[in-house]
Motif scaffolding. Sequence first.
Motif, mmCIF file in Angstrom:
data_model
loop_
_atom_site.group_PDB
_atom_site.id
_atom_site.type_symbol
_atom_site.label_atom_id
_atom_site.label_comp_id
_atom_site.label_asym_id
_atom_site.label_seq_id
_atom_site.Cartn_x
_atom_site.Cartn_y
_atom_site.Cartn_z
ATOM 1 N N ASP A 322 1.227 -1.535 0.297
ATOM 2 C CA ASP A 322 -0.601 0.556 0.369
ATOM 3 C C ASP A 322 0.577 1.400 -0.215
ATOM 4 O O ASP A 322 0.293 2.232 -0.034
ATOM 5 C CB ASP A 322 -0.930 -0.399 1.034
ATOM 6 N N GLY A 323 2.446 0.635 0.041
ATOM 7 C CA GLY A 323 2.867 2.261 -0.287
ATOM 8 C C GLY A 323 3.025 3.026 -1.516
ATOM 9 O O GLY A 323 2.738 2.485 -2.487
ATOM 10 N N VAL A 324 2.798 4.074 -1.412
ATOM 11 C CA VAL A 324 2.896 5.057 -2.873
ATOM 12 C C VAL A 324 4.145 5.853 -3.399
ATOM 13 O O VAL A 324 4.565 6.118 -1.804
ATOM 14 C CB VAL A 324 1.371 5.908 -3.068
ATOM 15 N N SER A 351 7.798 4.560 2.105
ATOM 16 C CA SER A 351 9.337 4.753 2.694
ATOM 17 C C SER A 351 10.567 3.776 1.791
ATOM 18 O O SER A 351 11.069 2.583 1.580
ATOM 19 C CB SER A 351 9.541 4.630 4.120
ATOM 20 N N PHE A 352 11.339 5.029 1.483
ATOM 21 C CA PHE A 352 12.921 4.278 0.280
ATOM 22 C C PHE A 352 13.555 4.285 1.012
ATOM 23 O O PHE A 352 14.693 4.477 2.303
ATOM 24 C CB PHE A 352 13.224 4.935 -0.286
ATOM 25 N N ASP A 353 14.637 2.534 0.625
ATOM 26 C CA ASP A 353 15.205 1.915 1.088
ATOM 27 C C ASP A 353 16.526 3.176 1.338
ATOM 28 O O ASP A 353 16.686 3.129 -0.106
ATOM 29 C CB ASP A 353 15.375 0.296 1.363
ATOM 30 N N ASP A 354 17.309 2.798 1.656
ATOM 31 C CA ASP A 354 18.959 3.610 2.084
ATOM 32 C C ASP A 354 19.455 3.574 -0.125
ATOM 33 O O ASP A 354 19.683 4.513 -0.009
ATOM 34 C CB ASP A 354 19.762 2.868 2.459
ATOM 35 N N GLY A 355 18.731 2.425 -0.378
ATOM 36 C CA GLY A 355 19.246 1.842 -1.648
ATOM 37 C C GLY A 355 19.041 3.025 -2.979
ATOM 38 O O GLY A 355 19.895 3.824 -3.543
ATOM 39 N N THR A 356 18.183 3.059 -2.663
ATOM 40 C CA THR A 356 16.609 4.099 -3.594
ATOM 41 C C THR A 356 17.459 4.853 -3.651
ATOM 42 O O THR A 356 17.163 6.249 -4.269
ATOM 43 C CB THR A 356 15.655 3.793 -3.060
ATOM 44 N N VAL A 370 15.199 13.369 -3.306
ATOM 45 C CA VAL A 370 15.404 11.897 -3.658
ATOM 46 C C VAL A 370 14.207 10.984 -2.193
ATOM 47 O O VAL A 370 14.447 9.723 -2.862
ATOM 48 C CB VAL A 370 16.919 11.690 -3.070
ATOM 49 N N TYR A 371 14.214 11.892 -1.881
ATOM 50 C CA TYR A 371 13.049 10.799 -0.805
ATOM 51 C C TYR A 371 11.653 11.764 -1.083
ATOM 52 O O TYR A 371 11.416 12.317 -1.979
ATOM 53 C CB TYR A 371 13.197 11.984 0.389
ATOM 54 N N ASN A 372 10.908 10.099 -0.845
ATOM 55 C CA ASN A 372 9.038 10.749 -1.139
ATOM 56 C C ASN A 372 8.434 11.670 -1.066
ATOM 57 O O ASN A 372 8.709 11.985 0.875
ATOM 58 C CB ASN A 372 8.806 9.113 -0.439
ATOM 59 N N ARG A 394 11.675 0.147 -8.619
ATOM 60 C CA ARG A 394 12.366 -1.183 -7.757
ATOM 61 C C ARG A 394 12.371 -1.033 -6.430
ATOM 62 O O ARG A 394 12.489 -1.997 -5.980
ATOM 63 C CB ARG A 394 13.629 -1.546 -8.620
ATOM 64 N N ASP A 395 11.860 -0.117 -5.825
ATOM 65 C CA ASP A 395 12.113 -0.643 -4.078
ATOM 66 C C ASP A 395 11.317 -1.362 -3.488
ATOM 67 O O ASP A 395 9.413 -1.283 -4.188
ATOM 68 C CB ASP A 395 11.963 0.869 -3.700
ATOM 69 N N PRO A 396 11.004 -1.861 -2.823
ATOM 70 C CA PRO A 396 10.236 -3.043 -1.582
ATOM 71 C C PRO A 396 9.282 -2.235 -1.391
ATOM 72 O O PRO A 396 7.939 -2.719 -1.746
ATOM 73 C CB PRO A 396 11.245 -3.950 -1.019
ATOM 74 N N ASP A 397 9.006 -1.386 -0.760
ATOM 75 C CA ASP A 397 7.952 -0.962 -0.004
ATOM 76 C C ASP A 397 7.381 -0.266 -1.766
ATOM 77 O O ASP A 397 6.172 0.588 -1.020
ATOM 78 C CB ASP A 397 8.577 0.475 0.458
#
Length: 728
Positions: A322-324, A351-356, A370-372, A394-397
Amino acid sequence: MSGDRDPADALLDSDDPLADDATTDGGAALTGLFAPERVAVVGATDREGSVGRAVTENLIAEFDGEVVPVNPSRDEVLGLSCVGSVADADADMAVVAVPPGAVIDVVRECGESGVDNVVVLTAGFGETGAEGADREQQLRSVAEEYDLNLVGPNSLGVMSSPRGLNATFGPDAPPAGAVSFMSQSGAFVTAVVDWAKEQGVGFKDVVSLGNKAVLDETDFVRAWGDDPDTDVVVGYLESIDDGRAFVDAARETTDDTPVTVVKSGRTDAGAQAASSHTGAIAGSDRAYEAGLDAAGVLRAESVQELFDSARALAGGDVPESDGVAVVTNAGGPGVMATDAVGDAERLRLASFDDGTVERLGEALPDEANVYNPVDVIGDASVDRFREALDIALRDPDVGTVVVITAPTATLDFGELGEMIADAADEHGVPMAACLMGGGRLADARDVLRERGVPSYFDPARAVGGLESLAEYREVRGRSYPAPEPIDADRDRVREILSSVEERSDNRLGVEAMEIFDAYGIPTPEGAVVDDPAEAEQIAEGIGEEVVMKIVSPDILHKSDIGGVKVGVPVAEVADAYEDLVSRARNYQPDATILGVQVQELIDLDDGVETIVGSHTDPQFGPLVMFGLGGVFVEIMEDTTFRLAPVGCDEAAEMTEEIDAAPLLRGARGREAVDIDSVVDAVRRVSQLVADFPSIVELDVNPLVATPDGVRAVDLRLTVDPEELESQS
Ligand code: ADP
Ligand code: MG
């Protein structure tokens, strides 16, 4: 309907969705309506402005089967040679556009000559009064006699895009697509078809339900669930005739095909007549809400929302989270979309992970965010946009994406549209585009429509579309376990309910509290007595102080007339008895007084007064309500409804759903109540009313919930004597 259903039957009902619906046609049987080979138009004519001409013209236009006009007084219609009767047409479907008085004979002829699929366009049936209603009844009998798939009467007709079938007298055929649409209003069909062209909504089948004499929403929702070419079912409904059958059919369909409807006519009539709190709150809209929810059907509040949701669902991809993610080249619209995500009950900002974050930092200029929400800033090229999208996707969330663009000088919007559609295709993640502009963004809009990516102007609508996907994700993951069976003394309940037969009214109050014992619902100690001495004796057995209540079928709300005394010392019980009786006499001199209830005093200090109630809806049957109880129920209206019976999981959801839920779970230093016992009481009451259809209304108000458990301290119910008679 029998008065008492065995719990095993209840199990069967929920396990087998088709259990009590054997008469309705299966999905396969309806394919003849949408993919016929030869269509007879009975009442075909050249006469300008007639329904018979309009439908013949529409059929001739695109249909890749054959069209056979039927008209005994013509040789030819619109260049096609005519036959004299439907029996000579050798058709597998008939469209009927003859005057109302001739319809029954034509339909009978269809039945006799083996034309199984019949669409009656003619009006002048149930919608016009007693004579019409009678005619409709005859039509229904004929259709049943020959087992016809009959749409209408008073229908605009049916359409189906794969074979170019337009068997309506509307002005246009819709663009082809994967949305199947049923509408209880013919005018609404023409409006939607016209509008859909601009909106990029394409249709598989469309049916104008008309008066639903035979086929109704349940038949179509089931048929489209079995149709591989229908990806989304959309409905405009004014009523659902058999609520429970619809729920069973829709549950099967929504397993892999989303269903979304707008239900018009939301205002309630009929609630005024209710004699219980539950009855007063439960209007038909609460029933539809509960019914559609039980069916797994998404409900749109407006036509715009209906088709925004349909466009989002038509993509076919169901989000995995449900992450947008919001990716934008304009700051303000990005903030608006972020707010809309925050407001959406079922969505949150991913919420993006560090890699994203790191990859976005490498790909984007320093000024970018660069943050959502990701801001690729105003000078972004299509390539930069694409790179940011690929990283975010590609971010898993990330379950869904909103891509936002404002008109900028650097972008080719046709190219941007292609890029967005490519990204959607490659990642299989649902996307909504938000094109905040007019003519400058037309190229992007065209490309996206062409390629099936929903686009909107308003960020809130884009997010609304994505929310339907999140809602559908939840629906699809559902299971519908049968409620856990309940051991109850049903014979005793039957006996108590039958006691109304010896009375002048159909209501029972606290004198019937033994029903709770029969269903394992805890009650305070107590008894109903009819003299002061006996009252005293009972009180002595209970404790130092007791509660006393007048017991009279003529007094609906006891405390309103001072008919409830809380905390009466034993020594004052006899006086209190006399006082209660005289108050009742003052209120209504000829009131029937059954006596006085003497009851254990429950400490309400660390308790919450809740209400559990039920109301029988004409379409959906018994509903169970849970909410904040006490004497102000209608003022607070903090309640929630479900179709009865409910199991533990559903009952638990109900206790979590009300606004006062935190009160039950302990707030501001208060201890939490024993929630499991609340849940248990809700499901037991729901089973009681499901078992006994003669209980048309019931209030348990209050059901006092404390840290030590629950106690049902009050009861009021209304019995339908007719249902009682059919009770074994
Ligand atoms: P009515 O709803 O007909 O006025 P109730 O039996 O619900 O009558 O009583 C009204 C109110 O009195 C309840 O909402 C509750 O606050 C209080 N009350 C009733 N019975 C008890 C009891 N046994 N212990 C404590 N309070 C009670
Ligand atoms: Mg009460």
